[in-house]
Design a protein around this motif. Structure first.
Motif, PDB file in Angstrom:
ATOM      1  N   PHE A  73       0.607  -1.211  -0.128  1.00 44.04           N
ATOM      2  CA  PHE A  73       0.136   0.209  -0.297  1.00 44.04           C
ATOM      3  C   PHE A  73       1.147   1.244   0.091  1.00 44.04           C
ATOM      4  CE2 PHE A  73      -2.277  -3.488   2.207  1.00 44.04           C
ATOM      5  CZ  PHE A  73      -3.175  -3.347   1.514  1.00 44.04           C
ATOM      6  N   VAL A  74       0.638   2.503  -0.469  1.00 43.54           N
ATOM      7  CA  VAL A  74       0.988   3.397  -0.835  1.00 43.54           C
ATOM      8  C   VAL A  74       0.384   4.142   0.877  1.00 43.54           C
ATOM      9  CG1 VAL A  74       1.976   5.319  -1.750  1.00 43.54           C
ATOM     10  CG2 VAL A  74       1.889   3.324  -3.171  1.00 43.54           C
ATOM     11  N   VAL A  75       0.821   4.691   1.555  1.00 45.01           N
ATOM     12  CA  VAL A  75       0.700   5.576   3.253  1.00 45.01           C
ATOM     13  C   VAL A  75       1.649   6.836   2.809  1.00 45.01           C
ATOM     14  CG1 VAL A  75      -0.090   5.552   5.240  1.00 45.01           C
ATOM     15  CG2 VAL A  75      -0.073   3.324   3.854  1.00 45.01           C
ATOM     16  N   ASP A  76       1.225   7.263   2.827  1.00 43.14           N
ATOM     17  CA  ASP A  76       1.926   8.766   2.716  1.00 43.14           C
ATOM     18  C   ASP A  76       2.879   9.088   2.162  1.00 43.14           C
ATOM     19  OD1 ASP A  76       0.050  10.379   5.108  1.00 43.14           O
ATOM     20  OD2 ASP A  76       1.120   9.093   6.115  1.00 43.14           O
ATOM     21  N   VAL A  82       3.148  -5.878   3.706  1.00 48.78           N
ATOM     22  CA  VAL A  82       2.124  -6.181   4.966  1.00 48.78           C
ATOM     23  C   VAL A  82       1.720  -7.509   4.187  1.00 48.78           C
ATOM     24  CG1 VAL A  82       1.479  -4.577   6.494  1.00 48.78           C
ATOM     25  CG2 VAL A  82      -0.242  -5.517   5.131  1.00 48.78           C
ATOM     26  N   ASP A  83       2.053  -8.610   5.808  1.00 50.27           N
ATOM     27  CA  ASP A  83       1.727  -9.408   5.238  1.00 50.27           C
ATOM     28  C   ASP A  83       0.097 -10.320   5.234  1.00 50.27           C
ATOM     29  OD1 ASP A  83       4.342 -10.275   5.307  1.00 50.27           O
ATOM     30  OD2 ASP A  83       4.324 -10.900   7.720  1.00 50.27           O
ATOM     31  N   VAL A  84      -0.510 -10.373   4.566  1.00 51.18           N
ATOM     32  CA  VAL A  84      -1.966 -10.961   4.164  1.00 51.18           C
ATOM     33  C   VAL A  84      -2.355 -11.700   5.620  1.00 51.18           C
ATOM     34  CG1 VAL A  84      -3.953 -11.609   3.125  1.00 51.18           C
ATOM     35  CG2 VAL A  84      -1.583 -10.365   1.929  1.00 51.18           C
ATOM     36  N   ASP A  85      -3.105 -11.851   6.208  1.00 50.53           N
ATOM     37  CA  ASP A  85      -4.186 -12.727   6.948  1.00 50.53           C
ATOM     38  C   ASP A  85      -5.546 -12.399   6.688  1.00 50.53           C
ATOM     39  OD1 ASP A  85      -5.338 -10.132   7.966  1.00 50.53           O
ATOM     40  OD2 ASP A  85      -4.146  -9.937  10.163  1.00 50.53           O
ATOM     41  N   LEU A  86      -5.941 -13.411   7.399  1.00 55.28           N
ATOM     42  CA  LEU A  86      -7.658 -13.281   7.418  1.00 55.28           C
ATOM     43  C   LEU A  86      -7.961 -12.607   6.538  1.00 55.28           C
ATOM     44  CD1 LEU A  86      -9.752 -15.435   5.473  1.00 55.28           C
ATOM     45  CD2 LEU A  86     -10.103 -15.910   8.097  1.00 55.28           C
ATOM     46  N   GLU A  87      -8.166 -11.407   7.853  1.00 53.75           N
ATOM     47  CA  GLU A  87      -8.935 -10.381   7.791  1.00 53.75           C
ATOM     48  C   GLU A  87      -8.729  -8.824   6.584  1.00 53.75           C
ATOM     49  OE1 GLU A  87      -9.482  -6.486  10.671  1.00 53.75           O
ATOM     50  OE2 GLU A  87      -9.941  -8.883  11.566  1.00 53.75           O
ATOM     51  N   LEU A  88      -7.418  -9.011   6.448  1.00 51.20           N
ATOM     52  CA  LEU A  88      -6.639  -8.724   5.006  1.00 51.20           C
ATOM     53  C   LEU A  88      -7.194  -8.994   3.969  1.00 51.20           C
ATOM     54  CD1 LEU A  88      -5.308  -5.895   3.898  1.00 51.20           C
ATOM     55  CD2 LEU A  88      -3.354  -7.073   4.089  1.00 51.20           C
ATOM     56  N   MET A  89      -7.209 -10.281   3.379  1.00 49.75           N
ATOM     57  CA  MET A  89      -8.338 -11.473   2.608  1.00 49.75           C
ATOM     58  C   MET A  89      -9.589 -10.494   2.784  1.00 49.75           C
ATOM     59  SD  MET A  89      -8.105 -15.175   2.081  1.00 49.75           S
ATOM     60  CE  MET A  89      -6.347 -15.250   1.803  1.00 49.75           C
ATOM     61  N   SER A  90      -9.975 -10.527   3.955  1.00 45.01           N
ATOM     62  CA  SER A  90     -11.578  -9.772   3.250  1.00 45.01           C
ATOM     63  C   SER A  90     -11.684  -9.026   3.324  1.00 45.01           C
ATOM     64  CB  SER A  90     -12.454 -10.405   4.761  1.00 45.01           C
ATOM     65  OG  SER A  90     -11.813  -9.081   5.652  1.00 45.01           O
ATOM     66  N   PHE A  91     -11.341  -8.012   3.662  1.00 43.90           N
ATOM     67  CA  PHE A  91     -10.895  -5.873   3.275  1.00 43.90           C
ATOM     68  C   PHE A  91     -10.717  -6.500   1.683  1.00 43.90           C
ATOM     69  CE2 PHE A  91     -10.041  -4.913   6.749  1.00 43.90           C
ATOM     70  CZ  PHE A  91     -11.637  -4.935   7.932  1.00 43.90           C
ATOM     71  N   MET A  92     -10.166  -7.480   0.731  1.00 45.78           N
ATOM     72  CA  MET A  92      -9.598  -7.446  -0.406  1.00 45.78           C
ATOM     73  C   MET A  92     -10.574  -6.959  -0.709  1.00 45.78           C
ATOM     74  SD  MET A  92      -5.342  -8.243  -0.397  1.00 45.78           S
ATOM     75  CE  MET A  92      -5.145  -8.868  -1.003  1.00 45.78           C
ATOM     76  N   VAL A  93     -11.850  -8.128  -0.852  1.00 42.02           N
ATOM     77  CA  VAL A  93     -12.546  -8.831  -1.615  1.00 42.02           C
ATOM     78  C   VAL A  93     -14.144  -7.982  -1.755  1.00 42.02           C
ATOM     79  CG1 VAL A  93     -11.770 -10.985  -1.806  1.00 42.02           C
ATOM     80  CG2 VAL A  93     -13.469 -10.565  -0.036  1.00 42.02           C
TER      81      VAL A  93
END
Length: 94
Positions: A73-76, A82-93
């Motif tokens: 991700f681009v931040v500032d 970052v490592d993908v976990d189940l929560e991030l995976m859900s946000f990606m879909v």
């Protein structure tokens, strides 16, 4: 292990800091959990069908982490990976 989020319903008007959504988490074609997020910046909420539990979800989470997936991700103006976990995976879909 095939992980899918089905019946995804995103609630744009309720999303503030994170996506507000509901979805069904399936693994290898079996319903494992009902996933939701209220869109206020907190983590996902999980509810379980009969026979499923946090123990099942922990095993799925462990599998996701062993895949070694990352997301950048681009931040500032700077790239952050970052490592993908189940929560991030859900946000990606959603």
């Amino acid at each position: 292990m095939k992980i899918e989020f089905r019946n995804v319903c995103r609630h744009e008007r309720l999303s503030r800091e994170t996506p507000c959504f509901t979805a069904d988490l399936y693994v290898d074609g079996e319903l494992e959990a009902y996933v939701s997020n209220r869109g206020n910046g907190g983590g996902n909420d999980y509810a379980f069908p009969p026979g499923r539990s946090w123990r099942t979800l922990d095993a799925i989470e462990h599998h996701v982490r062993t895949l070694g997936l990352t997301e950048t991700f681009v931040v500032d103006g700077e790239s952050v990976t970052v490592d993908v976990d189940l929560e991030l995976m859900s946000f990606m879909v959603v």
